[in-house]
Write a protein that holds these residues in place. Structure first.
Motif, PDB file in Angstrom:
ATOM      1  N   ARG A 141       0.815  -1.212   0.000  1.00 58.52           N
ATOM      2  CA  ARG A 141       0.000   0.000   0.000  1.00 58.52           C
ATOM      3  C   ARG A 141       0.852   1.267   0.000  1.00 58.52           C
ATOM      4  O   ARG A 141       0.458   2.292  -0.534  1.00 58.52           O
ATOM      5  CB  ARG A 141      -0.937   0.015   1.216  1.00 58.52           C
ATOM      6  N   THR A 142       2.018   1.193   0.614  1.00 60.74           N
ATOM      7  CA  THR A 142       2.922   2.342   0.684  1.00 60.74           C
ATOM      8  C   THR A 142       4.352   1.851   0.490  1.00 60.74           C
ATOM      9  O   THR A 142       4.642   0.668   0.684  1.00 60.74           O
ATOM     10  CB  THR A 142       2.832   3.058   2.053  1.00 60.74           C
ATOM     11  N   PRO A 143       5.265   2.761   0.145  1.00 63.31           N
ATOM     12  CA  PRO A 143       6.664   2.342  -0.024  1.00 63.31           C
ATOM     13  C   PRO A 143       7.340   2.014   1.297  1.00 63.31           C
ATOM     14  O   PRO A 143       8.462   1.519   1.308  1.00 63.31           O
ATOM     15  CB  PRO A 143       7.315   3.567  -0.676  1.00 63.31           C
ATOM     16  N   THR A 144       6.635   2.256   2.417  1.00 58.22           N
ATOM     17  CA  THR A 144       7.222   1.945   3.725  1.00 58.22           C
ATOM     18  C   THR A 144       6.808   0.561   4.222  1.00 58.22           C
ATOM     19  O   THR A 144       7.211   0.156   5.313  1.00 58.22           O
ATOM     20  CB  THR A 144       6.785   3.000   4.769  1.00 58.22           C
ATOM     21  N   ASP A 145       6.006  -0.148   3.427  1.00 48.38           N
ATOM     22  CA  ASP A 145       5.566  -1.478   3.850  1.00 48.38           C
ATOM     23  C   ASP A 145       6.778  -2.377   4.109  1.00 48.38           C
ATOM     24  O   ASP A 145       7.628  -2.544   3.239  1.00 48.38           O
ATOM     25  CB  ASP A 145       4.688  -2.124   2.765  1.00 48.38           C
ATOM     26  N   HIS A 146       6.840  -2.969   5.286  1.00 49.36           N
ATOM     27  CA  HIS A 146       7.993  -3.794   5.645  1.00 49.36           C
ATOM     28  C   HIS A 146       8.077  -5.047   4.793  1.00 49.36           C
ATOM     29  O   HIS A 146       9.155  -5.604   4.601  1.00 49.36           O
ATOM     30  CB  HIS A 146       7.944  -4.144   7.135  1.00 49.36           C
ATOM     31  N   GLY A 147       6.935  -5.518   4.280  1.00 44.83           N
ATOM     32  CA  GLY A 147       6.975  -6.690   3.415  1.00 44.83           C
ATOM     33  C   GLY A 147       7.813  -6.428   2.172  1.00 44.83           C
ATOM     34  O   GLY A 147       8.653  -7.238   1.791  1.00 44.83           O
ATOM     35  N   ALA A 167      11.482  14.521 -10.727  1.00 43.97           N
ATOM     36  CA  ALA A 167      10.387  13.888  -9.990  1.00 43.97           C
ATOM     37  C   ALA A 167       9.366  14.912  -9.514  1.00 43.97           C
ATOM     38  O   ALA A 167       9.686  16.075  -9.227  1.00 43.97           O
ATOM     39  CB  ALA A 167      10.941  13.112  -8.794  1.00 43.97           C
ATOM     40  N   SER A 168       8.126  14.463  -9.392  1.00 46.92           N
ATOM     41  CA  SER A 168       7.063  15.301  -8.844  1.00 46.92           C
ATOM     42  C   SER A 168       7.210  15.387  -7.324  1.00 46.92           C
ATOM     43  O   SER A 168       7.957  14.622  -6.699  1.00 46.92           O
ATOM     44  CB  SER A 168       5.700  14.704  -9.177  1.00 46.92           C
ATOM     45  N   GLU A 169       6.484  16.306  -6.746  1.00 50.22           N
ATOM     46  CA  GLU A 169       6.516  16.444  -5.285  1.00 50.22           C
ATOM     47  C   GLU A 169       6.034  15.164  -4.609  1.00 50.22           C
ATOM     48  O   GLU A 169       6.595  14.718  -3.606  1.00 50.22           O
ATOM     49  CB  GLU A 169       5.641  17.626  -4.861  1.00 50.22           C
ATOM     50  N   GLY A 170       4.982  14.547  -5.172  1.00 46.30           N
ATOM     51  CA  GLY A 170       4.468  13.307  -4.595  1.00 46.30           C
ATOM     52  C   GLY A 170       5.480  12.181  -4.668  1.00 46.30           C
ATOM     53  O   GLY A 170       5.634  11.405  -3.723  1.00 46.30           O
ATOM     54  N   PHE A 171       6.194  12.081  -5.785  1.00 44.45           N
ATOM     55  CA  PHE A 171       7.225  11.053  -5.937  1.00 44.45           C
ATOM     56  C   PHE A 171       8.319  11.256  -4.897  1.00 44.45           C
ATOM     57  O   PHE A 171       8.765  10.301  -4.242  1.00 44.45           O
ATOM     58  CB  PHE A 171       7.805  11.119  -7.354  1.00 44.45           C
ATOM     59  N   ARG A 172       8.770  12.489  -4.729  1.00 42.18           N
ATOM     60  CA  ARG A 172       9.829  12.761  -3.750  1.00 42.18           C
ATOM     61  C   ARG A 172       9.362  12.449  -2.328  1.00 42.18           C
ATOM     62  O   ARG A 172      10.137  11.957  -1.500  1.00 42.18           O
ATOM     63  CB  ARG A 172      10.286  14.220  -3.854  1.00 42.18           C
ATOM     64  N   ARG A 173       8.092  12.729  -2.059  1.00 38.96           N
ATOM     65  CA  ARG A 173       7.567  12.447  -0.716  1.00 38.96           C
ATOM     66  C   ARG A 173       7.603  10.947  -0.436  1.00 38.96           C
ATOM     67  O   ARG A 173       8.009  10.513   0.642  1.00 38.96           O
ATOM     68  CB  ARG A 173       6.145  12.987  -0.582  1.00 38.96           C
ATOM     69  N   GLN A 174       7.191  10.146  -1.413  1.00 37.17           N
ATOM     70  CA  GLN A 174       7.203   8.700  -1.240  1.00 37.17           C
ATOM     71  C   GLN A 174       8.636   8.163  -1.129  1.00 37.17           C
ATOM     72  O   GLN A 174       8.915   7.259  -0.344  1.00 37.17           O
ATOM     73  CB  GLN A 174       6.487   8.029  -2.424  1.00 37.17           C
ATOM     74  N   LEU A 175       9.542   8.738  -1.899  1.00 36.37           N
ATOM     75  CA  LEU A 175      10.945   8.316  -1.830  1.00 36.37           C
ATOM     76  C   LEU A 175      11.527   8.627  -0.457  1.00 36.37           C
ATOM     77  O   LEU A 175      12.235   7.792   0.137  1.00 36.37           O
ATOM     78  CB  LEU A 175      11.762   9.017  -2.923  1.00 36.37           C
ATOM     79  N   ALA A 176      11.225   9.811   0.053  1.00 35.69           N
ATOM     80  CA  ALA A 176      11.702  10.178   1.393  1.00 35.69           C
ATOM     81  C   ALA A 176      11.160   9.205   2.446  1.00 35.69           C
ATOM     82  O   ALA A 176      11.879   8.801   3.371  1.00 35.69           O
ATOM     83  CB  ALA A 176      11.294  11.608   1.727  1.00 35.69           C
ATOM     84  N   SER A 177       9.901   8.796   2.290  1.00 38.11           N
ATOM     85  CA  SER A 177       9.304   7.836   3.233  1.00 38.11           C
ATOM     86  C   SER A 177      10.006   6.487   3.162  1.00 38.11           C
ATOM     87  O   SER A 177      10.263   5.848   4.192  1.00 38.11           O
ATOM     88  CB  SER A 177       7.812   7.660   2.925  1.00 38.11           C
ATOM     89  N   MET A 178      10.324   6.039   1.943  1.00 33.83           N
ATOM     90  CA  MET A 178      11.015   4.759   1.798  1.00 33.83           C
ATOM     91  C   MET A 178      12.404   4.815   2.425  1.00 33.83           C
ATOM     92  O   MET A 178      12.825   3.868   3.109  1.00 33.83           O
ATOM     93  CB  MET A 178      11.128   4.362   0.327  1.00 33.83           C
ATOM     94  N   ILE A 179      13.129   5.909   2.194  1.00 29.75           N
ATOM     95  CA  ILE A 179      14.477   6.052   2.762  1.00 29.75           C
ATOM     96  C   ILE A 179      14.422   5.991   4.285  1.00 29.75           C
ATOM     97  O   ILE A 179      15.225   5.300   4.923  1.00 29.75           O
ATOM     98  CB  ILE A 179      15.105   7.382   2.286  1.00 29.75           C
ATOM     99  N   LYS A 180      13.470   6.692   4.865  1.00 33.70           N
ATOM    100  CA  LYS A 180      13.345   6.723   6.321  1.00 33.70           C
ATOM    101  C   LYS A 180      12.957   5.349   6.877  1.00 33.70           C
ATOM    102  O   LYS A 180      13.529   4.878   7.868  1.00 33.70           O
ATOM    103  CB  LYS A 180      12.300   7.764   6.724  1.00 33.70           C
ATOM    104  N   ALA A 181      11.994   4.691   6.216  1.00 36.65           N
ATOM    105  CA  ALA A 181      11.557   3.377   6.688  1.00 36.65           C
ATOM    106  C   ALA A 181      12.664   2.348   6.544  1.00 36.65           C
ATOM    107  O   ALA A 181      12.857   1.492   7.425  1.00 36.65           O
ATOM    108  CB  ALA A 181      10.317   2.933   5.908  1.00 36.65           C
ATOM    109  N   ASN A 182      13.409   2.402   5.463  1.00 35.32           N
ATOM    110  CA  ASN A 182      14.497   1.454   5.244  1.00 35.32           C
ATOM    111  C   ASN A 182      15.593   1.629   6.283  1.00 35.32           C
ATOM    112  O   ASN A 182      16.186   0.656   6.754  1.00 35.32           O
ATOM    113  CB  ASN A 182      15.072   1.632   3.838  1.00 35.32           C
ATOM    114  N   ASN A 183      15.862   2.867   6.657  1.00 33.38           N
ATOM    115  CA  ASN A 183      16.842   3.123   7.706  1.00 33.38           C
ATOM    116  C   ASN A 183      16.382   2.532   9.032  1.00 33.38           C
ATOM    117  O   ASN A 183      17.188   1.975   9.787  1.00 33.38           O
ATOM    118  CB  ASN A 183      17.081   4.624   7.831  1.00 33.38           C
TER     119      ASN A 183
END
Length: 418
Positions: A141-147, A167-183
């Motif tokens: 559902r989101t790029p932060t999904d642990h699965g 990238a669009s603002e929405g794309f960058r927002r999702q990328l930032a979320s993935m980076i944070k979740a992966n960390n």
């Protein structure tokens, strides 16, 4: 052992990842990249167009690339972040079904839009075995999904996202979320690499302040003269071609730090030398290669540059402005920097009022619309500074080349490109 072909050594249009390809180590950038990855940081690899950013990543992750673990997302322009997730899942051998959600998502540009990250249902490919009634299924559902992140970590995936400045603002927002979740996952994998411009780190941090400490900027500078000499001498050596020192220096000077151009000129020179069966590079070989590059390979850029600098004024201010822009270490140049550089070129004081008119014309279609305004607010937000940048990022290195070409008397004459 069969003799190598010039195309097996010099690779201007493809990445040098084979053992036969000549490649000059970019020591400073490689060390900075390695340091970031060792510390579980996300490198933001930036530098001017054609400087070798993607090649650097391909070389560094050559083993992962061979194993199919390097996933290169070419551009986010006009794309959504679920396109990244789908590419990753397909690389992990999942079959992906996309279901568009209709819920309200984040507000972008003043309008509440439907969720811009679709639900991805992904099932592992393959036959159902007797010991299992179903294949493993992921619902993303989101790029932060642990699965998703754990699946990437299990496969030791390297995700390289290119041209993030588009990238669009929405794309960058999702990328930032993935980076944070992966960390937060703290598994050491997947590795995420961002490839773009100087502004990308700031744009990502703006989306989520929490990732500031995770990002590390890795600048890839133009090739040094020593790096360029290595490409010429080592590459020609692989082909058993002799090239005199003064001709090596000429090729290095002409390339002006641009790896792709140097490889293209070397390829043309090598092919002519092999065809003549002399084993010796001549001045005429280099003349041919340079002329072919500016009149054929980059004809449109050459034409735009020639139109822009065409002037009857003795100081040729438009030409001086473009040279100062091309030789600046920054992508965004101030008027103060322009006046300082041009005063040095002309050996006299040149005030900003003298340059404002020629600078404005270089932003118009009549003169190729080569430059653009880049408004930047001050830190306290009380005023806006107008910086100048190239509209086409290829122009920065190309104009440095044109300056070197003119010094050799090879600049096309009026009418030769029409």
């Amino acid at each position: 052992m069969a003799k190598l072909l010039p195309t097996e050594v010099f690779t201007p249009s493809s990445l040098p990842v084979k053992e036969t390809n000549v490649y000059a180590a970019r020591t400073e950038a490689e060390e900075s990249l390695d340091r970031a990855l060792t510390r579980s940081e996300v490198p933001v690899v930036f530098g001017e167009y054609g400087v070798g950013k993607t090649t650097l990543i391909k070389k560094h992750f050559a083993e992962a690339d061979r194993d199919g673990r390097l996933i290169h997302f070419l551009t986010p322009q006009d794309r959504k972040f679920d396109d990244v997730a789908r590419l990753v899942l397909e690389a992990l051998d999942y079959e992906v079904v996309v279901e568009t959600t209709k819920g309200r998502g984040a507000t972008i540009g003043g309008e509440a839009e439907a969720s811009y990250f679709s639900v991805l249902k992904a099932k592992l490919k393959g036959e159902i075995t007797e010991s299992s009634s179903s294949r493993t299924e992921l619902l993303v559902r989101t790029p932060t999904d642990h699965g998703l992140l754990n699946a990437m970590a299990d496969a030791e995936i390297v995700l390289a996202l290119d041209e993030v400045h588009t990238a669009s603002e929405g794309f960058r927002r999702q990328l930032a979320s993935m980076i944070k979740a992966n960390n937060g996952l703290n598994r050491g994998w997947p590795k995420i690499v961002v490839i773009g411009t100087t502004a990308d780190a700031a744009e990502l941090v703006k989306e989520d302040q929490g990732i500031d400490r995770i990002l590390r900027e890795v600048r890839v500078n133009p090739m040094t003269d020593d790096e360029a000499r290595f490409v010429v001498t080592n590459g020609m050596g692989k082909l058993d071609i002799h090239i005199a020192t003064e001709l090596v220096e000429r090729m290095v000077r002409t390339a002006a730090g641009a790896p792709a151009l140097l490889q293209e000129v070397c390829l043309d020179v090598a092919e002519r030398t092999v065809k003549r069966e002399t084993g010796e590079v001549s001045d005429e070989d280099i003349d041919y290669a340079v002329t072919t590059f500016i009149k054929t390979s980059e004809r449109r850029l050459t034409q735009r540059y020639m139109e822009a600098i065409e002037t009857v004024g003795p100081k040729r201010y438009r030409k001086q402005i473009l040279r100062a822009m091309a030789e600046s270490p920054s992508d965004f140049v101030t008027m103060e920097e322009l006046t300082t550089s041009i005063s040095k070129y002309l050996n006299e004081t040149v005030p900003s009022t003298t340059l404002s008119g020629p600078l404005a014309t270089l932003r118009t279609p009549e003169y190729g619309e080569i430059l653009r305004d880049v408004p930047r607010p001050s830190q306290d937000g009380t005023r806006v500074y107008n910086l100048t940048a190239f509209k086409d990022p290829r122009m920065k290195a190309f104009i440095r080349v044109m300056v070197a070409v003119e010094e050799q008397g090879l600049l096309p004459k009026k009418g030769e490109l029409s």
